[in-house]
Write a protein that holds these residues in place. Structure first.
Motif, mmCIF file in Angstrom:
data_model
loop_
_atom_site.group_PDB
_atom_site.id
_atom_site.type_symbol
_atom_site.label_atom_id
_atom_site.label_comp_id
_atom_site.label_asym_id
_atom_site.label_seq_id
_atom_site.Cartn_x
_atom_site.Cartn_y
_atom_site.Cartn_z
ATOM 1 N N UNK A 114 0.825 -1.209 0.000
ATOM 2 C CA UNK A 114 0.000 0.000 0.000
ATOM 3 C C UNK A 114 0.862 1.263 0.000
ATOM 4 N N UNK A 115 1.878 1.300 0.852
ATOM 5 C CA UNK A 115 2.692 2.514 1.007
ATOM 6 C C UNK A 115 3.350 2.922 -0.301
ATOM 7 N N UNK A 116 3.670 1.953 -1.147
ATOM 8 C CA UNK A 116 4.336 2.266 -2.416
ATOM 9 C C UNK A 116 3.492 3.163 -3.317
ATOM 10 N N UNK A 117 2.191 3.217 -3.059
ATOM 11 C CA UNK A 117 1.292 4.009 -3.896
ATOM 12 C C UNK A 117 0.937 5.363 -3.283
ATOM 13 N N UNK A 118 1.531 5.699 -2.144
ATOM 14 C CA UNK A 118 1.158 6.912 -1.430
ATOM 15 C C UNK A 118 2.218 7.999 -1.562
ATOM 16 N N UNK A 119 1.759 9.229 -1.705
ATOM 17 C CA UNK A 119 2.682 10.356 -1.821
ATOM 18 C C UNK A 119 3.320 10.704 -0.479
ATOM 19 N N UNK A 120 2.601 10.490 0.624
ATOM 20 C CA UNK A 120 3.110 10.835 1.949
ATOM 21 C C UNK A 120 2.944 9.647 2.900
ATOM 22 N N UNK A 121 3.714 8.587 2.707
ATOM 23 C CA UNK A 121 3.520 7.377 3.516
ATOM 24 C C UNK A 121 3.761 7.579 5.005
ATOM 25 N N UNK A 122 4.726 8.399 5.381
ATOM 26 C CA UNK A 122 5.000 8.614 6.806
ATOM 27 C C UNK A 122 3.819 9.289 7.488
ATOM 28 N N UNK A 123 3.216 10.254 6.818
ATOM 29 C CA UNK A 123 2.059 10.939 7.393
ATOM 30 C C UNK A 123 0.874 9.986 7.532
ATOM 31 N N UNK A 124 0.668 9.144 6.539
ATOM 32 C CA UNK A 124 -0.419 8.170 6.621
ATOM 33 C C UNK A 124 -0.191 7.212 7.783
ATOM 34 N N UNK A 125 1.049 6.753 7.954
ATOM 35 C CA UNK A 125 1.358 5.864 9.073
ATOM 36 C C UNK A 125 1.123 6.552 10.411
ATOM 37 N N UNK A 126 1.443 7.835 10.488
ATOM 38 C CA UNK A 126 1.179 8.586 11.723
ATOM 39 C C UNK A 126 -0.317 8.673 11.995
ATOM 40 N N UNK A 127 -1.088 8.958 10.959
ATOM 41 C CA UNK A 127 -2.528 9.090 11.125
ATOM 42 C C UNK A 127 -3.167 7.752 11.532
ATOM 43 N N UNK A 128 -2.670 6.658 10.979
ATOM 44 C CA UNK A 128 -3.219 5.345 11.294
ATOM 45 C C UNK A 128 -2.876 4.907 12.715
ATOM 46 N N UNK A 129 -1.800 5.439 13.254
ATOM 47 C CA UNK A 129 -1.347 5.008 14.584
ATOM 48 C C UNK A 129 -2.420 5.208 15.649
ATOM 49 N N UNK A 130 -3.247 6.221 15.492
ATOM 50 C CA UNK A 130 -4.265 6.503 16.517
ATOM 51 C C UNK A 130 -5.264 5.359 16.655
ATOM 52 N N UNK A 131 -5.392 4.534 15.610
ATOM 53 C CA UNK A 131 -6.373 3.453 15.620
ATOM 54 C C UNK A 131 -5.897 2.228 16.402
ATOM 55 N N UNK A 132 -4.598 2.174 16.697
ATOM 56 C CA UNK A 132 -4.031 1.000 17.358
ATOM 57 C C UNK A 132 -3.967 1.239 18.870
ATOM 58 N N UNK A 133 -4.388 0.253 19.629
ATOM 59 C CA UNK A 133 -4.321 0.381 21.085
ATOM 60 C C UNK A 133 -2.867 0.428 21.531
ATOM 61 N N UNK A 134 -2.570 1.060 22.666
ATOM 62 C CA UNK A 134 -1.207 1.057 23.201
ATOM 63 C C UNK A 134 -0.703 -0.376 23.379
ATOM 64 N N UNK A 135 0.473 -0.650 22.859
ATOM 65 C CA UNK A 135 1.030 -1.990 22.909
ATOM 66 C C UNK A 135 0.659 -2.858 21.733
ATOM 67 N N UNK A 136 -0.280 -2.365 20.907
ATOM 68 C CA UNK A 136 -0.649 -3.098 19.709
ATOM 69 C C UNK A 136 0.432 -2.990 18.642
ATOM 70 N N UNK A 137 0.252 -3.715 17.536
ATOM 71 C CA UNK A 137 1.326 -3.789 16.538
ATOM 72 C C UNK A 137 0.881 -3.346 15.156
ATOM 73 N N UNK A 138 1.862 -2.982 14.357
ATOM 74 C CA UNK A 138 1.670 -2.734 12.936
ATOM 75 C C UNK A 138 2.638 -3.612 12.170
ATOM 76 N N UNK A 139 2.159 -4.219 11.092
ATOM 77 C CA UNK A 139 2.996 -5.009 10.186
ATOM 78 C C UNK A 139 2.919 -4.375 8.808
ATOM 79 N N UNK A 140 4.086 -4.112 8.229
ATOM 80 C CA UNK A 140 4.166 -3.489 6.901
ATOM 81 C C UNK A 140 4.998 -4.383 5.995
ATOM 82 N N UNK A 141 4.494 -4.647 4.788
ATOM 83 C CA UNK A 141 5.231 -5.410 3.776
ATOM 84 C C UNK A 141 5.243 -4.610 2.484
#
Length: 268
Positions: A114-141
């Motif tokens: 997904x990130x390969x198609x985004x103009x601002x991947x770091x900003x998108x990752x920051x925005x998505x972080x709010x959806x994850x509970x503290x201690x939860x994980x993100x996996x990126x491929x």
């Protein structure tokens, strides 16, 4: 922040994504298993090629799959229903930059190709972080087209890959983003980020990889931009044909093909 999907929404692209997911299932999903009952968000699920892997490898999860293409979501629903009818999946049509979920409402986030198609991947990752509970994980491929090398070596074939990279950059993406996943996640505020390569090497001793990856995934991906590349003046028709033939030789006896994906995991 979304971009045009450089490979197009075609039946051929659906087949390519399916072949890719099936061929690389163990390579990409190995080590990823979510506990039963956990709530998982998959952004950019596309036609469900990776969704099937998530629900079959982690039975009992509550999955929310998001994509901006209604046509892709329809295909994803049918795919999951056929393979894992018992899976608990909530489907959402919308943009990943504007999701209607409360903060800390997911245990895990899965982001693949997904990130390969985004103009601002770091900003998108920051925005998505709010959806994850503290201690939860993100996996990126993500893949990295700069890691593609092959025998017999060919300038014509390499030019086709470079043309694909140019086209993706013109619509705001980055075909070389695989090498950046670790620093992108750190920049976005994730903790304990660990990344590593997932390498594909195919030759005549691995016929399943030659067919499933070299031919049906990589060469098919390059072929998906044929019309656009020629129209943009990146290659003439004759140059394109020479390049494709050179790529096809890497899938024949005596040929070899190498490509690296990068997988990273971080904590919220």
């Amino acid at each position: 922040m979304g971009t045009d999907y450089v490979h197009g929404y075609t039946d051929a692209e659906t087949r390519r994504l399916t072949d890719q997911a099936q061929t690389l299932a163990d390579l990409l999903h190995g080590g990823t298993q979510y506990e039963s009952g956990s709530r998982v968000l998959e952004v950019g699920c596309g036609v469900g090629a990776q969704t099937v892997q998530l629900v079959t490898r982690s039975p009992g999860i509550e999955l929310v799959a998001v994509d901006r293409s209604e046509e892709s979501l329809t295909a994803a629903k049918a795919r999951v229903a056929a393979v894992a009818p018992e899976a608990r999946v909530e489907w959402h049509h919308g943009d990943l930059t504007d999701l209607p979920y409360e903060d800390a409402s997911f245990d895990h986030l899965f982001v693949c190709f997904v990130l390969e198609h985004l103009a601002e991947p770091a900003q998108v990752l920051r925005d998505l972080a709010r959806l994850i509970r503290p201690g939860g994980s993100i996996t990126v491929i993500e893949g990295d087209h700069g890691s593609a090398f092959f025998h017999p070596r060919s300038d014509d074939a390499q030019a086709l890959i470079e043309g694909l990279n140019v086209l993706q950059a013109r619509v705001g993406g980055d075909a070389l983003i695989g090498r950046r996943v670790q620093p992108l996640l750190v920049e976005a505020g994730y903790r304990e980020v660990m990344a590593g390569p997932r390498t594909v090497y195919a030759d005549e001793t691995t016929p399943d990889l030659v067919d499933g990856f070299t031919r049906k995934t990589f060469i098919a991906m390059v072929e998906s931009v044929r019309v656009d590349a020629i129209a943009a003046g990146l290659r003439t028709t004759d140059q394109w044909e020479r390049g494709v033939r050179a790529l096809e030789r890497t899938a024949e006896p005596g040929g070899t093909f190498h490509y690296t994906f990068f997988k990273a995991i971080g904590l919220r």
